[in-house]
Design a protein around this motif. Structure first.
Motif, PDB file in Angstrom:
ATOM      1  N   TYR A   1       0.820  -1.222   0.000  1.00 18.50           N
ATOM      2  CA  TYR A   1       0.000   0.000   0.000  1.00 18.50           C
ATOM      3  C   TYR A   1       0.851   1.267   0.000  1.00 18.50           C
ATOM      4  CZ  TYR A   1      -3.648  -3.334   1.015  1.00 18.50           C
ATOM      5  OH  TYR A   1      -4.504  -4.394   0.934  1.00 18.50           O
ATOM      6  N   HIS A   2       2.167   1.115  -0.095  1.00 23.24           N
ATOM      7  CA  HIS A   2       3.075   2.265  -0.141  1.00 23.24           C
ATOM      8  C   HIS A   2       2.781   3.061  -1.410  1.00 23.24           C
ATOM      9  CE1 HIS A   2       6.795   4.563  -0.306  1.00 23.24           C
ATOM     10  NE2 HIS A   2       7.074   4.163   0.928  1.00 23.24           N
ATOM     11  N   PRO A   3       2.776   4.399  -1.334  1.00 23.83           N
ATOM     12  CA  PRO A   3       2.521   5.208  -2.536  1.00 23.83           C
ATOM     13  C   PRO A   3       3.491   4.936  -3.690  1.00 23.83           C
ATOM     14  CG  PRO A   3       2.384   6.569  -0.573  1.00 23.83           C
ATOM     15  CD  PRO A   3       2.892   5.220  -0.136  1.00 23.83           C
ATOM     16  N   SER A   4       4.712   4.488  -3.365  1.00 21.60           N
ATOM     17  CA  SER A   4       5.683   4.087  -4.394  1.00 21.60           C
ATOM     18  C   SER A   4       5.820   2.577  -4.312  1.00 21.60           C
ATOM     19  CB  SER A   4       7.045   4.744  -4.148  1.00 21.60           C
ATOM     20  OG  SER A   4       6.938   6.128  -4.207  1.00 21.60           O
ATOM     21  N   PRO A   5       5.075   1.836  -5.135  1.00 24.10           N
ATOM     22  CA  PRO A   5       5.064   0.379  -5.048  1.00 24.10           C
ATOM     23  C   PRO A   5       6.467  -0.227  -4.995  1.00 24.10           C
ATOM     24  CG  PRO A   5       3.483   1.123  -6.666  1.00 24.10           C
ATOM     25  CD  PRO A   5       4.275   2.325  -6.245  1.00 24.10           C
ATOM     26  N   GLY A   6       6.633  -1.171  -4.066  1.00 22.03           N
ATOM     27  CA  GLY A   6       7.903  -1.863  -3.915  1.00 22.03           C
ATOM     28  C   GLY A   6       8.865  -1.199  -2.954  1.00 22.03           C
ATOM     29  N   SER A   7       8.557   0.003  -2.507  1.00 17.29           N
ATOM     30  CA  SER A   7       9.452   0.712  -1.604  1.00 17.29           C
ATOM     31  C   SER A   7       9.226   0.286  -0.152  1.00 17.29           C
ATOM     32  CB  SER A   7       9.245   2.218  -1.724  1.00 17.29           C
ATOM     33  OG  SER A   7      10.086   2.893  -0.810  1.00 17.29           O
ATOM     34  N   SER A   8      10.312   0.198   0.589  1.00 17.18           N
ATOM     35  CA  SER A   8      10.208  -0.109   2.013  1.00 17.18           C
ATOM     36  C   SER A   8      10.606   1.105   2.848  1.00 17.18           C
ATOM     37  CB  SER A   8      11.098  -1.309   2.366  1.00 17.18           C
ATOM     38  OG  SER A   8      12.449  -0.999   2.092  1.00 17.18           O
ATOM     39  N   GLN A   9      10.826   2.224   2.182  1.00 15.24           N
ATOM     40  CA  GLN A   9      11.225   3.452   2.879  1.00 15.24           C
ATOM     41  C   GLN A   9      10.018   4.138   3.516  1.00 15.24           C
ATOM     42  OE1 GLN A   9      14.511   4.432   3.064  1.00 15.24           O
ATOM     43  NE2 GLN A   9      14.856   2.453   2.096  1.00 15.24           N
ATOM     44  N   ALA A  10      10.300   4.955   4.524  1.00 19.50           N
ATOM     45  CA  ALA A  10       9.244   5.769   5.125  1.00 19.50           C
ATOM     46  C   ALA A  10       8.781   6.791   4.087  1.00 19.50           C
ATOM     47  CB  ALA A  10       9.760   6.481   6.364  1.00 19.50           C
ATOM     48  N   VAL A  11       7.523   7.143   4.171  1.00 22.07           N
ATOM     49  CA  VAL A  11       6.982   8.159   3.275  1.00 22.07           C
ATOM     50  C   VAL A  11       6.476   9.313   4.129  1.00 22.07           C
ATOM     51  CG1 VAL A  11       4.703   7.051   3.173  1.00 22.07           C
ATOM     52  CG2 VAL A  11       5.385   8.606   1.379  1.00 22.07           C
ATOM     53  N   VAL A  12       6.764  10.542   3.710  1.00 21.56           N
ATOM     54  CA  VAL A  12       6.281  11.728   4.399  1.00 21.56           C
ATOM     55  C   VAL A  12       5.022  12.194   3.676  1.00 21.56           C
ATOM     56  CG1 VAL A  12       6.777  14.102   5.060  1.00 21.56           C
ATOM     57  CG2 VAL A  12       8.576  12.369   5.195  1.00 21.56           C
ATOM     58  N   ILE A  13       3.962  12.354   4.455  1.00 18.67           N
ATOM     59  CA  ILE A  13       2.667  12.724   3.886  1.00 18.67           C
ATOM     60  C   ILE A  13       2.188  14.016   4.539  1.00 18.67           C
ATOM     61  CG2 ILE A  13       0.250  12.014   3.619  1.00 18.67           C
ATOM     62  CD1 ILE A  13       1.195   9.127   3.642  1.00 18.67           C
ATOM     63  N   SER A  14       1.709  14.947   3.734  1.00 21.42           N
ATOM     64  CA  SER A  14       1.119  16.189   4.239  1.00 21.42           C
ATOM     65  C   SER A  14      -0.379  15.984   4.426  1.00 21.42           C
ATOM     66  CB  SER A  14       1.365  17.340   3.263  1.00 21.42           C
ATOM     67  OG  SER A  14       2.742  17.609   3.167  1.00 21.42           O
ATOM     68  N   LEU A  15      -0.871  16.386   5.587  1.00 18.75           N
ATOM     69  CA  LEU A  15      -2.281  16.186   5.936  1.00 18.75           C
ATOM     70  C   LEU A  15      -2.875  17.464   6.499  1.00 18.75           C
ATOM     71  CD1 LEU A  15      -1.740  12.854   7.898  1.00 18.75           C
ATOM     72  CD2 LEU A  15      -2.680  13.044   5.598  1.00 18.75           C
ATOM     73  N   ASP A  16      -4.191  17.574   6.447  1.00 16.77           N
ATOM     74  CA  ASP A  16      -4.877  18.689   7.085  1.00 16.77           C
ATOM     75  C   ASP A  16      -4.680  18.606   8.599  1.00 16.77           C
ATOM     76  OD1 ASP A  16      -5.876  19.638   4.663  1.00 16.77           O
ATOM     77  OD2 ASP A  16      -7.662  18.376   4.797  1.00 16.77           O
ATOM     78  N   ASN A  17      -4.822  19.720   9.279  1.00 20.50           N
ATOM     79  CA  ASN A  17      -4.591  19.783  10.719  1.00 20.50           C
ATOM     80  C   ASN A  17      -5.543  18.924  11.545  1.00 20.50           C
ATOM     81  OD1 ASN A  17      -2.447  21.511  10.343  1.00 20.50           O
ATOM     82  ND2 ASN A  17      -3.672  23.352  10.628  1.00 20.50           N
ATOM     83  N   GLU A  18      -6.712  18.628  11.060  1.00 27.33           N
ATOM     84  CA  GLU A  18      -7.698  17.850  11.822  1.00 27.33           C
ATOM     85  C   GLU A  18      -7.775  16.399  11.358  1.00 27.33           C
ATOM     86  OE1 GLU A  18      -9.342  19.083  14.543  1.00 27.33           O
ATOM     87  OE2 GLU A  18      -8.027  20.808  14.232  1.00 27.33           O
ATOM     88  N   THR A  19      -6.684  15.859  10.838  1.00 29.59           N
ATOM     89  CA  THR A  19      -6.682  14.495  10.314  1.00 29.59           C
ATOM     90  C   THR A  19      -6.444  13.485  11.428  1.00 29.59           C
ATOM     91  OG1 THR A  19      -5.837  15.288   8.197  1.00 29.59           O
ATOM     92  CG2 THR A  19      -5.619  12.938   8.650  1.00 29.59           C
TER      93      THR A  19
END
Length: 80
Positions: free
Chosen positions: A15-33
């Motif tokens: 389910y990683h945004p970059s298929p096959g990657s095992s690295q951490a992903v940084v995601i920007s979210l709204d403040n009330e997420t």
């Protein structure tokens, strides 16, 4: 905007945004997420999740994410 670091473990890496990657992903979210909203964004089925960790502590989907949170999502573990 909050930025969180997400790590997907074992079978949940698909389910990683970059298929096959095992690295951490940084995601920007709204403040009330909430943590559950993040799971929806990543399209991870709830039945595949065993443990949700935020900053090294177990959390529920209702946890309100904060800037800089480090999230670990672990699958169910089978045994026999």
């Amino acid at each position: 905007m909050n930025k969180v670091e997400v790590r997907l473990y074992a079978s949940l890496r698909k389910y990683h945004p970059s298929p096959g990657s095992s690295q951490a992903v940084v995601i920007s979210l709204d403040n009330e997420t909430k943590l559950g909203d993040l799971l929806d964004k990543l399209k991870i089925p709830r039945q595949e999740i065993g443990v949700l960790m935020v900053n090294g502590s177990w959390q529920k989907e209702s946890y309100l994410l904060k800037d800089g949170d480090r999230i670990g999502i672990f699958p169910l573990i089978g045994g026999g």
